[in-house]
Design a protein around this motif. Structure first.
Motif, PDB file in Angstrom:
ATOM      1  N   GLU A  28       0.742  -1.232   0.072  1.00 53.06           N
ATOM      2  CA  GLU A  28       0.190  -0.090  -0.095  1.00 53.06           C
ATOM      3  C   GLU A  28       0.768   1.293   0.000  1.00 53.06           C
ATOM      4  N   THR A  29       2.166   1.057   0.556  1.00 53.29           N
ATOM      5  CA  THR A  29       3.042   2.284   0.807  1.00 53.29           C
ATOM      6  C   THR A  29       4.359   1.917  -0.015  1.00 53.29           C
ATOM      7  N   PRO A  30       4.504   1.544  -1.081  1.00 57.58           N
ATOM      8  CA  PRO A  30       5.989   1.305  -1.389  1.00 57.58           C
ATOM      9  C   PRO A  30       6.885   2.240  -1.447  1.00 57.58           C
ATOM     10  N   ALA A  31       8.113   1.905  -1.233  1.00 57.96           N
ATOM     11  CA  ALA A  31       9.370   3.020  -1.019  1.00 57.96           C
ATOM     12  C   ALA A  31       9.591   2.984  -2.725  1.00 57.96           C
ATOM     13  N   VAL A  32       9.758   4.214  -3.473  1.00 53.14           N
ATOM     14  CA  VAL A  32      10.061   4.482  -4.840  1.00 53.14           C
ATOM     15  C   VAL A  32      11.515   5.110  -4.849  1.00 53.14           C
ATOM     16  N   PRO A  33      11.691   5.118  -5.959  1.00 52.63           N
ATOM     17  CA  PRO A  33      13.422   5.671  -6.297  1.00 52.63           C
ATOM     18  C   PRO A  33      13.495   7.391  -5.730  1.00 52.63           C
ATOM     19  N   SER A  34      12.414   8.025  -5.890  1.00 53.63           N
ATOM     20  CA  SER A  34      12.291   9.477  -5.755  1.00 53.63           C
ATOM     21  C   SER A  34      12.507   9.575  -4.129  1.00 53.63           C
ATOM     22  N   GLY A  35      12.076   8.719  -3.386  1.00 52.43           N
ATOM     23  CA  GLY A  35      12.099   8.806  -1.804  1.00 52.43           C
ATOM     24  C   GLY A  35      10.690   9.611  -1.276  1.00 52.43           C
ATOM     25  N   ASN A  36       9.826   9.977  -2.240  1.00 54.08           N
ATOM     26  CA  ASN A  36       8.719  10.685  -1.661  1.00 54.08           C
ATOM     27  C   ASN A  36       7.622   9.716  -1.198  1.00 54.08           C
TER      28      ASN A  36
END
Length: 136
Positions: A28-36
């Motif tokens: 539901e809340t993945p960590a993404v490359p942008s860090g947002n």
């Protein structure tokens, strides 16, 4: 109108509710490359009039409303396709013609014009478990 099947716990838009998302594959809340910070609003399977199937992942990233621009989150789209959509489709044994990832600054109802919302989209085809950018 295309047939939609919603399978996220947030909404049952246009189809039947089939349960909560699968932890580990579809976070539901993945960590993404942008860090947002980002969270999953809903997922949809759509069958278009030409019988092609589309898998949509709809995310919300509130920082977009504070001026975050597309180029600052561009890598997140490929990551979400390759790291989330492809494993989910494989696990569920689903075949689709296209994956569309959208990231908006707020939750919106699918298919309804939201003039105050900012949304970014990317489309991919999936061949041999690899996401191929289709570009709008």
């Amino acid at each position: 109108m295309p047939h939609l099947k919603t399978i996220a716990k947030y909404t049952a838009l246009g189809g039947a509710f089939t349960g909560a998302v699968t932890a580990g594959v579809l976070e539901e809340t993945p960590a993404v490359p942008s860090g947002n910070e980002i969270y999953l609003q809903e997922i949809l399977f759509e069958t278009r009039n030409d019988q092609s199937r589309v898998f949509r992942l709809r995310y919300v990233m509130p920082m977009i409303r504070h001026g975050l621009e597309f180029h600052e989150i561009e890598e997140d789209f490929l990551y979400l396709c390759a790291g989330v959509a492809v494993p989910y489709l494989a696990k569920e044994n689903e075949k689709v013609d296209q994956v569309i990832i959208s990231i908006g600054d707020r939750e919106t109802e699918f298919g309804v014009l939201a003039t105050l919302a900012t949304q970014y989209f990317e489309a991919f085809s999936v061949k041999n478990n690899t996401c191929i950018w289709e570009g709008f």
